[in-house]
Design an enzyme around this catalytic site. Structure first.
Site, mmCIF file in Angstrom:
data_model
loop_
_atom_site.group_PDB
_atom_site.id
_atom_site.type_symbol
_atom_site.label_atom_id
_atom_site.label_comp_id
_atom_site.label_asym_id
_atom_site.label_seq_id
_atom_site.Cartn_x
_atom_site.Cartn_y
_atom_site.Cartn_z
ATOM 1 N N LYS A 41 54.726 35.656 36.083
ATOM 2 C CA LYS A 41 55.034 36.752 35.170
ATOM 3 C C LYS A 41 54.571 38.093 35.731
ATOM 4 C CE LYS A 41 53.859 33.714 31.299
ATOM 5 N NZ LYS A 41 52.814 33.503 30.256
ATOM 6 N N GLY A 42 53.592 38.038 36.622
ATOM 7 C CA GLY A 42 52.878 39.237 37.044
ATOM 8 C C GLY A 42 53.714 40.369 37.610
ATOM 9 N N GLU A 96 56.520 40.229 44.590
ATOM 10 C CA GLU A 96 55.261 39.668 44.070
ATOM 11 C C GLU A 96 54.370 40.777 43.518
ATOM 12 O OE1 GLU A 96 53.316 37.505 43.101
ATOM 13 O OE2 GLU A 96 53.066 35.773 44.403
ATOM 14 N N ASP A 97 53.465 40.404 42.654
ATOM 15 C CA ASP A 97 52.523 41.391 42.124
ATOM 16 C C ASP A 97 51.356 41.641 43.075
ATOM 17 O OD1 ASP A 97 51.456 38.849 41.755
ATOM 18 O OD2 ASP A 97 50.973 39.122 39.637
ATOM 19 N N ASP A 100 46.755 37.611 47.408
ATOM 20 C CA ASP A 100 45.315 37.346 47.457
ATOM 21 C C ASP A 100 45.069 36.334 48.576
ATOM 22 O OD1 ASP A 100 42.660 36.963 46.907
ATOM 23 O OD2 ASP A 100 42.923 36.124 44.928
ATOM 24 N N VAL A 149 41.879 42.594 39.375
ATOM 25 C CA VAL A 149 42.596 43.683 38.714
ATOM 26 C C VAL A 149 43.526 43.164 37.618
ATOM 27 C CG1 VAL A 149 42.475 45.316 40.635
ATOM 28 C CG2 VAL A 149 44.333 43.650 40.567
ATOM 29 N N ASP A 155 47.335 39.839 34.661
ATOM 30 C CA ASP A 155 46.582 39.419 33.481
ATOM 31 C C ASP A 155 45.218 38.842 33.813
ATOM 32 O OD1 ASP A 155 47.667 37.005 34.707
ATOM 33 O OD2 ASP A 155 46.894 35.979 32.928
ATOM 34 N N ARG A 161 48.358 42.423 30.322
ATOM 35 C CA ARG A 161 49.591 42.603 31.100
ATOM 36 C C ARG A 161 50.303 43.907 30.756
ATOM 37 N NH1 ARG A 161 50.895 37.958 34.004
ATOM 38 N NH2 ARG A 161 50.453 35.968 33.018
HETATM 39 P P1 IMP Z 1 47.190 33.727 45.764
HETATM 40 O O1 IMP Z 1 47.998 32.469 45.723
HETATM 41 O O2 IMP Z 1 45.729 33.465 45.920
HETATM 42 O O3 IMP Z 1 47.693 34.726 46.789
HETATM 43 O O4 IMP Z 1 47.276 34.368 44.338
HETATM 44 C C1 IMP Z 1 48.362 35.069 43.978
HETATM 45 C C2 IMP Z 1 48.560 35.100 42.482
HETATM 46 O O5 IMP Z 1 47.338 35.005 41.777
HETATM 47 C C3 IMP Z 1 49.159 36.426 42.109
HETATM 48 O O6 IMP Z 1 50.553 36.372 42.125
HETATM 49 C C4 IMP Z 1 48.569 36.681 40.738
HETATM 50 O O7 IMP Z 1 49.395 36.121 39.752
HETATM 51 C C5 IMP Z 1 47.235 35.996 40.761
HETATM 52 N N1 IMP Z 1 46.148 36.937 41.109
HETATM 53 C C6 IMP Z 1 45.512 37.082 42.296
HETATM 54 N N2 IMP Z 1 44.578 38.051 42.261
HETATM 55 C C7 IMP Z 1 44.629 38.558 41.010
HETATM 56 C C8 IMP Z 1 43.910 39.622 40.343
HETATM 57 O O8 IMP Z 1 43.036 40.322 40.898
HETATM 58 N N3 IMP Z 1 44.248 39.837 39.048
HETATM 59 C C9 IMP Z 1 45.195 39.114 38.392
HETATM 60 N N4 IMP Z 1 45.895 38.134 38.982
HETATM 61 C C10 IMP Z 1 45.611 37.850 40.271
HETATM 62 MG MG MG Z 2 51.859 36.377 40.516
#
Ligand code: IMP
Ligand code: MG
Length: 170
Positions: A41-42, A96-97, A100, A149, A155, A161
């Site tokens: 959703k982000g 993507e939002d 990470d 964040v 969220d 959101r």
């Molecule tokens: P990854 O798989 O660790 O790269 O995480 C990516 C997903 O985790 C993003 O698309 C977000 O939905 C969520 N996410 C990662 N960091 C944050 C944050 O700081 N705040 C909120 N959602 C996050």
């Molecule tokens: Mg996301």
């Protein structure tokens, strides 16, 4: 809970306009139509503002995946819904939002590649600069510190959101 502003509304709008130009520039001469994949959703707010600033024909797909629980990435990706249109031979842009650990994106890209798109690129609004993600993004809005964040789609346990800026909790 007290939120601090990390990136305000005006700064978001300015950078997203620029990203739209960078993306348009990249595809010009390659294709007139791109197929975007919004990662719910982000990315919903970023997606909707970004596509308005892309000067090409833009097709939409939405996928819904989640990996986070609270403030931690669980590493287990759950696919709640997936693209419903063929992307074979298309120029595909995943939106993507935040990048990470990159586990979510790596999973998504791995699957999308199986459909043989002509070109597969990624735009992310945020990237945590201290992290070395599994996969990279081609268009990055902002490199940010390793903070949790929220806002503008992001969220914390489904809250915040709808806040119109990127904020963080101390
Ligand atoms: P990854 O798989 O660790 O790269 O995480 C990516 C997903 O985790 C993003 O698309 C977000 O939905 C969520 N996410 C990662 N960091 C944050 C944050 O700081 N705040 C909120 N959602 C996050
Ligand atoms: Mg996301």
């Amino acid at each position: 809970m007290d939120l601090k502003v990390l990136i305000d509304k005006e700064k978001l709008a300015r950078r997203i306009k620029e990203m739209g130009r960078e993306i348009t520039e990249y595809y010009k001469g390659k294709t007139e139509t791109i197929h975007t994949v919004c990662v719910l959703k982000g990315a919903i707010h970023f997606f909707s503002d970004l596509v308005e600033n892309i000067d090409l024909n833009v097709e939409y797909s939405f996928i819904h995946v989640s990996s986070y629980s609270g403030m931690e990435s669980t590493g287990r990706i759950r696919v709640k819904s997936w693209i419903d249109e063929p992307i074979e031979g298309k120029h595909v842009l995943v939106v993507e939002d935040i990048l990470d650990t990159g586990q979510t994106l790596s999973y998504i890209l791995g699957y999308l590649k199986r459909y043989n798109p002509k070109d597969l690129k990624v735009a992310t609004l945020l990237k945590k600069s201290s992290k070395k993600p599994l996969v990279g993004a081609d268009f990055i809005g902002f490199d940010i510190e390793d903070k949790f964040v929220v806002g503008y789609g992001l969220d914390f346990d489904e809250k915040f959101r709808n806040i119109p800026y990127i904020g963080y909790m101390e």
